[in-house]
Design an enzyme around this catalytic site. Sequence first.
Site, mmCIF file in Angstrom:
data_model
loop_
_atom_site.group_PDB
_atom_site.id
_atom_site.type_symbol
_atom_site.label_atom_id
_atom_site.label_comp_id
_atom_site.label_asym_id
_atom_site.label_seq_id
_atom_site.Cartn_x
_atom_site.Cartn_y
_atom_site.Cartn_z
ATOM 1 N N HIS A 262 -3.720 -10.284 6.518
ATOM 2 C CA HIS A 262 -3.064 -11.034 5.432
ATOM 3 C C HIS A 262 -2.693 -12.439 5.894
ATOM 4 C CE1 HIS A 262 -1.042 -11.498 1.636
ATOM 5 N NE2 HIS A 262 0.103 -11.778 2.216
ATOM 6 N N LYS B 122 1.180 -20.297 -8.909
ATOM 7 C CA LYS B 122 1.964 -19.174 -9.432
ATOM 8 C C LYS B 122 3.340 -19.166 -8.794
ATOM 9 C CE LYS B 122 0.929 -15.710 -5.936
ATOM 10 N NZ LYS B 122 0.395 -14.387 -5.613
ATOM 11 N N ASN C 156 5.708 21.495 7.890
ATOM 12 C CA ASN C 156 6.774 20.505 7.694
ATOM 13 C C ASN C 156 6.255 19.071 7.687
ATOM 14 O OD1 ASN C 156 6.130 20.157 10.364
ATOM 15 N ND2 ASN C 156 8.252 20.113 11.093
ATOM 16 N N GLY C 157 4.921 18.894 7.728
ATOM 17 C CA GLY C 157 4.338 17.562 7.658
ATOM 18 C C GLY C 157 3.968 16.952 8.992
ATOM 19 N N GLU C 158 4.356 17.584 10.106
ATOM 20 C CA GLU C 158 3.968 17.055 11.408
ATOM 21 C C GLU C 158 2.450 17.154 11.588
ATOM 22 O OE1 GLU C 158 6.099 19.102 14.440
ATOM 23 O OE2 GLU C 158 8.070 18.406 13.749
ATOM 24 N N ARG D 20 6.255 -16.138 -7.871
ATOM 25 C CA ARG D 20 6.558 -14.702 -7.829
ATOM 26 C C ARG D 20 8.064 -14.491 -7.903
ATOM 27 N NH1 ARG D 20 3.590 -10.405 -5.983
ATOM 28 N NH2 ARG D 20 1.997 -11.798 -5.133
ATOM 29 N N ASP E 92 -9.563 -13.481 -2.682
ATOM 30 C CA ASP E 92 -8.283 -13.023 -2.149
ATOM 31 C C ASP E 92 -8.554 -12.052 -1.018
ATOM 32 O OD1 ASP E 92 -5.561 -12.904 -1.879
ATOM 33 O OD2 ASP E 92 -5.165 -12.317 -3.961
ATOM 34 N N THR F 181 -1.480 -9.975 -9.935
ATOM 35 C CA THR F 181 -1.701 -11.375 -9.563
ATOM 36 C C THR F 181 -3.096 -11.844 -9.974
ATOM 37 O OG1 THR F 181 -0.215 -11.203 -7.665
ATOM 38 C CG2 THR F 181 -1.822 -12.986 -7.624
#
Length: 326
Positions: A138, A201, A45-47, A203, A229, A237
């Site tokens: 970031h 720029k 089930n993904g656990e 966005r 970046d 971008t």
Amino acid sequence: MTGIKTTGEKKLMFFSGRAHPELAEEVAQQLGVGVVPTKAFDFANGEIYVRYQESARGADCFVIQSHTAPINQWIMEQLIMIDALKRASARSITVIVPFYGYARQDKKHRGREPISARLIADLMKTSGADRILTVDLHTDQIQGFFDGPVDHLFALPLLADYVGRKVDREKLTVVSPDAGRVRVADRWCDRLGAPLAIVHKRRDKDVANQVTVHEVVGEVKGRVCVLVDDMIDTGGTICAAADALFAHGAEDVIVTATHGVLSGPAADRLKNSRVSEFVFTNTLPTPGELSRDLDKLTVLSIAPTIASAVREVFEDGSVTSLFDEQ
């Protein structure tokens, strides 16, 4: 005399999730240790199930996991790994996140939005993390989301020195792809002795990854421009910024980024771009089709930087000293 004295030495143990085992092996090799054998698998089930094959009692444990695709699975796996170590009586738990998931959601731009970067930090703390070690967040403010030490590593020396060895510095211009990267680009300028230019720029706030480039501020005509970046996701971008530089007379464009997310149409955009070289670090695994087919892609190893920081943390040294020259 009250109490008991111990003569035991500190013990470093290095653990890895399944997201980016190649980087984990590189870091372990730099440290001169082995990755602790770990049994990890997904139920139907993904656990996710995790169990370590060695005792971690009293050890200083370092758990590395890059938040690559499928990002939610690997974040959850890392949280479970941290919880397992807490319940195994680890002395300390340092979470190594070469690429910090949800870092772009670091503030509310409009009402009824989450601050998901803060949520990730809260989940790390709740699961049992004592410290976070990460590379090129970031935004710097994410360090304040975690209630504990955050060691923020930089790929700038690795990337800038590589570019500096390849390009005639007399013709080099460092370019920020937007206003938010100007501070980082300025550090590149200091390190390489190059002038700065900025691509302005705008966005579209209602359309993800939709960018319109307006103008270039600075002299780029006849110059070799290096676009810097922190991450490249779909490539929209950075490729638009490169087109703007060529339109303003740039002789050549090199793109550098710490994190090559490279999702969706990124592969095609990079292949069709006029950029002569894309330079990333291996904080994230490179998609197979790009590593095989794109000859202008260069991937530099961040493993020595991470290993040096781990050693400083373990030996109660100074991580900051690794970047003092910046």
